[in-house]
Scaffold this active site. Structure first.
Site, short mmCIF file in Angstrom:
data_model
loop_
_atom_site.label_atom_id
_atom_site.label_comp_id
_atom_site.label_asym_id
_atom_site.label_seq_id
_atom_site.Cartn_x
_atom_site.Cartn_y
_atom_site.Cartn_z
N ALA A 1 -18.01 -7.03 -50.62
CA ALA A 1 -16.66 -7.03 -50.04
C ALA A 1 -15.82 -5.92 -50.67
O ALA A 1 -14.93 -5.37 -50.03
CB ALA A 1 -16.00 -8.38 -50.24
N THR A 2 -16.11 -5.60 -51.93
CA THR A 2 -15.40 -4.48 -52.57
C THR A 2 -15.57 -3.21 -51.74
O THR A 2 -14.61 -2.49 -51.47
CB THR A 2 -15.93 -4.28 -54.01
N ASN B 1 -7.99 -15.58 -54.78
CA ASN B 1 -9.15 -15.93 -55.61
C ASN B 1 -8.76 -16.54 -56.95
O ASN B 1 -9.52 -17.32 -57.52
CB ASN B 1 -10.04 -14.71 -55.85
N HIS C 1 -21.85 -13.92 -51.24
CA HIS C 1 -22.08 -14.76 -52.42
C HIS C 1 -20.96 -15.76 -52.67
O HIS C 1 -21.11 -16.64 -53.52
CB HIS C 1 -22.41 -13.92 -53.66
N CYS D 1 -13.67 -10.40 -62.74
CA CYS D 1 -13.53 -8.98 -63.09
C CYS D 1 -12.52 -8.81 -64.22
O CYS D 1 -12.69 -7.99 -65.09
CB CYS D 1 -13.04 -8.18 -61.89
N THR E 1 -29.92 2.06 -45.48
CA THR E 1 -30.89 1.09 -44.95
C THR E 1 -30.44 -0.32 -45.27
O THR E 1 -30.14 -0.65 -46.42
CB THR E 1 -32.27 1.34 -45.60
#
Ligand code: PLP
Length: 372
Positions: A69-70, A149, A196, A315, A232
């Site tokens: 998502a970052t 969050n 995740h 983080c 890919t």
């Protein structure tokens, strides 16, 4: 270990592991190659994309898979500014956004973008009148997170998107903590999600884009994902994300009810002396961020090594700095230091949560006694 860190990451669902297994064991083909095996892998990815689009449940667009998502947030911010018409060079965001948004915005500001970071109230909510006063026809993008969050607070993203559209700006919603937990508003133009956080694998996120509002590519190369995001794709990760999204959507109300019961049980077990950070009404109830006088959150975590809980975002935890979100609520340094976040969800048992909360309360009382 009692796991109470559901905002940092979630346990992988057994159904997800099962869905991914064949794409790890048997079929290793490149999904972008024309062989029969390649086409099979490609079909599995397209099925996963459809599952994720359905779980997001917003008409008029589709997802491109990303590495996280970052990445999706970096792409949305940078790529939207790059394609914005001349004169639209402003971004509005909130002081309580994730670092993936705030740091990217700071970087864009260094490149000449006009950045406005709006404050929030003591309850963590944005004052819509303040936003109204800030919006003008120079704004290219408004970026607001749906479920925070760190404190679980739910912003009125649907209303914010309408207000952004009224001045011709786009709306980016960070829905990483919201997907599968609360309904997403149907009027955002760009939506970032992460596997995740919904019982899927790590290393894959996605950006949902309204058709016609796709940002300029951030990553160039082989032209995968309709030429928007090269690289890919991993069939195993995409299939895992799709399965996790379908499961989360199908269990949403069941998971929500479970979490609601856990919230009440946690508060009972913690007892008196705690203050909840952020609105108790406008929130997702699987996030309980609490503080207590004369308690040091980092010491609590160190005292209770077999309980996984945290100070705020994973983080920020390593940095030793008090959380920017708690500071944005107006908490002083000591109040922020005295805060911890308990995160629970689908696989949390009430008994283990109650045991953990009682032990956290005991450890906090011991600290208070030592302080007195
Ligand atoms: N946005 C929010 C609200 C988050 O909680 C996180 C993860 O902590 C992210 C973005 C970044 O997600 P990812 O881990 O997929 O890069």
């Amino acid at each position: 270990m009692i796991y109470l860190d559901y905002q940092a990451t979630t346990p992988v669902a057994p159904e997800v592991v099962k869905a991914m297994q064949p794409w790890i064991d048997d079929n290793f083909a490149n999904p972008h190659s024309p062989s029969r095996w390649g086409r099979e892998a490609d079909a599995a990815i397209e099925h996963a994309r459809a599952q994720l689009d359905k779980a997001i449940d917003v008409p008029g667009g589709s997802v491109a898979f990303t590495g996280s998502a970052t990445e999706a947030l970096n792409w949305a911010l940078r790529g939207t500014i790059e394609r914005a018409p001349t004169g639209r060079n402003r971004i509005i965001t909130l002081a309580t956004e994730h670092a993936a948004v705030l740091d990217t915005c700071e970087w864009l500001a260094e490149q000449g973008v006009d950045l406005t970071v709006l404050p929030v109230g003591r309850d963590g909510l944005l004052d819509l009148d303040l936003l109204e006063r800030e919006l003008d026809d120079r704004v290219a993008l408004v970026a607001v997170m749906l479920v925070n969050n760190e404190i679980g607070v739910l912003q009125p993203v649907g209303e914010i998107a309408n207000m952004a559209h009224n001045v011709g700006a786009l709306m980016l919603c960070d829905a990483v903590q919201a997907l599968g937990r609360v309904e997403l508003p149907d009027n955002a133009d760009l939506i970032a999600v992460s596997a995740h956080k919904i019982h899927g694998p790590k290393g894959i996120g996605a950006l949902w884009m309204r058709q016609g509002e796709e940002p300029k590519p951030l990553i160039h190369g082989g032209g995968q994902e309709r030429g928007l995001r090269s690289g890919t794709l991993s069939p195993a990760l995409c299939v895992g994300f799709g399965a996790a999204a379908e499961l989360a959507a199908s269990r949403m109300s069941r998971d929500y009810d479970h979490v609601h019961k856990l919230w009440s049980a946690a508060l009972d077990a913690l007892g008196d002396g705690w203050t909840i950070n952020g609105s108790t009404r406008h929130r997702y109830y699987g996030n309980l961020n609490i503080r207590r006088k004369n308690v040091d959150g980092a010491r609590l975590i160190a005292d209770l090594r077999d309980i996984a809980f945290s100070l705020g975002s994973a983080c920020a935890s390593g940095s030793g700095r008090p959380s920017h979100v708690l500071r944005a609520l107006g908490l002083d340094y000591r109040e922020a230091r005295g805060s911890v976040r308990l995160g629970f969800g689908r696989y949390t048992h009430k008994d283990e949560l109650v045991e953990a909360c009682r032990r956290i309360a005991h450890a906090a009382e011991a600290q208070e006694r030592a302080f007195a």
